[in-house]
Design an enzyme around this catalytic site. Structure first.
Site, PDB file in Angstrom:
ATOM      1  NE  ARG A  61      10.086  -0.784  -5.566  1.00 29.21           N
ATOM      2  CZ  ARG A  61      11.082  -0.503  -4.752  1.00 29.21           C
ATOM      3  NH1 ARG A  61      12.303  -0.327  -5.250  1.00 29.21           N
ATOM      4  NH2 ARG A  61      10.880  -0.390  -3.446  1.00 29.21           N
TER       5      ARG A  61
ATOM      6  CE  LYS B  87       5.565   3.755   0.042  1.00 30.59           C
ATOM      7  NZ  LYS B  87       6.473   2.762  -0.560  1.00 30.59           N
TER       8      LYS B  87
ATOM      9  N   PRO C 294       0.824  -1.207   0.000  1.00 28.76           N
ATOM     10  CG  PRO C 294      -0.789  -1.593   1.621  1.00 28.76           C
ATOM     11  CD  PRO C 294       0.530  -2.104   1.117  1.00 28.76           C
ATOM     12  CD  GLU C 295       2.732   3.021  -4.407  1.00 29.78           C
ATOM     13  OE1 GLU C 295       2.817   4.192  -4.807  1.00 29.78           O
ATOM     14  OE2 GLU C 295       2.913   2.037  -5.163  1.00 29.78           O
TER      15      GLU C 295
END
EC number: 3.2.2.23
Length: 293
Positions: free
Chosen positions: A279, A61, A2-3
């Site tokens: 990523r 975050k 989650p950001e």
């Protein structure tokens, strides 16, 4: 993971439903969920009991509930000197009410109105910890969060100051967007979305991007996360949900992330994917040309 938008959605839900409530019982179902609380599960449980949730906070975050004693005092007069810090990790959920899958229940706290606040975490990368509040730049934050920079949605975010910091960085601009000590709340998804909106390739050196373009990029980051908030955040699977167990739907509006092989919504060129920092980076080769080697 989650950001900022996803964490903010959870914070808002908690602010609405648990502020003013007192913790009457706590049970830690999995010790890994409190591994960041060095004093251990028994200490966390004992210190949480009979505390009142006086408010909520977020920096990037990181999410926290401010806690105070004095249940007989009006809420506005109760002092908050420490906080329950929540890190959602990859799959953490803060749920109110029934838990759909008790196999992943890690911590449960019963509140004085009969509501259960549960921490559910399938991958067990997240957790709870208690921490003292410290004052940083005029704001009270938990000590473990003190090093985290303000995020683009923070009312006290200083865009010009961050631009100056970025101009001194001789590494990729995307790497800097992901550095939570420079600007917080931005993860891989929203970094790609912000870079696409600003027409900047993430492989460009931050020091080589003009001040005006960096300011535009930070503005784009604020805009994209505001848009995501309005749609409940981004949910690619059932692991990210709000406090009621509902998924967000901003994934339907993504312009860059996950769109390899699809036409750019702006110019029609075919979107590409490159590996970056373990990523994937998604970008338009025409709107966001890679820097020359």
């Amino acid at each position: 993971m989650p950001e900022l938008p996803e964490v903010e959605v959870v914070r808002r839900g908690l602010a609405e439903h648990v502020t003013g409530r007192t913790v009457t019982a706590v049970r830690v179902h999995h010790p890994r969920a409190v591994r960041r609380h060095e004093a251990g599960p028994a200490d966390l449980t004992a210190r949480l009991l009979d505390t009142t949730i006086t408010g909520t906070g977020r920096r990037g975050k990181y999410l926290w509930l401010t806690l105070g004693d004095g249940a007989d005092e009006p809420l506005a007069r109760r002092e908050s000197n420490f906080a329950l810090v929540v890190h959602l990790g990859m799959s953490g959920q803060m749920l109110l009410g029934d838990v759909p899958n008790a196999n992943h229940l890690r911590i449960a706290a019963l509140l004085d109105d009969g509501t259960t606040l549960s921490f559910v975490d399938q991958r067990t990368f997240g957790g709870w910890m208690l921490a003292d509040l410290v004052t940083v730049d005029g704001s009270d934050v938990p000590a473990p969060v003190a090093h985290i920079a303000r995020d683009p949605l923070d009312p006290l975010f200083d865009r010009d100051a961050v631009v100056k910091v970025l101009r001194r960085k001789h590494s990729e601009i995307k790497r800097q967007l992901l550095d939570q000590t420079v600007v917080s709340g931005i993860g891989n998804i929203y970094a790609d979305e912000s870079l696409w909106r600003a027409k900047i390739n993430g492989a460009r050196l931050a020091s080589g991007v003009s001040r005006a373009k960096l300011a535009e990029l930070l503005g784009a980051a604020a805009d994209v996360m505001t848009d995501a908030l309005a749609q409940g955040g981004t949910s690619f699977d059932s692991l990210y949900v709000n406090v009621n167990g509902e998924s967000g739907y901003f994934d339907r509006s993504l312009d860059a992330y996950g769109r390899e092989g699809e036409p750019c919504r702006r110019c029609g060129a075919i979107m590409r994917r490159d590996k970056f920092m373990n990523r994937s980076s998604f970008y338009c080769p025409r709107c966001q040309p890679r820097p020359r080697v």
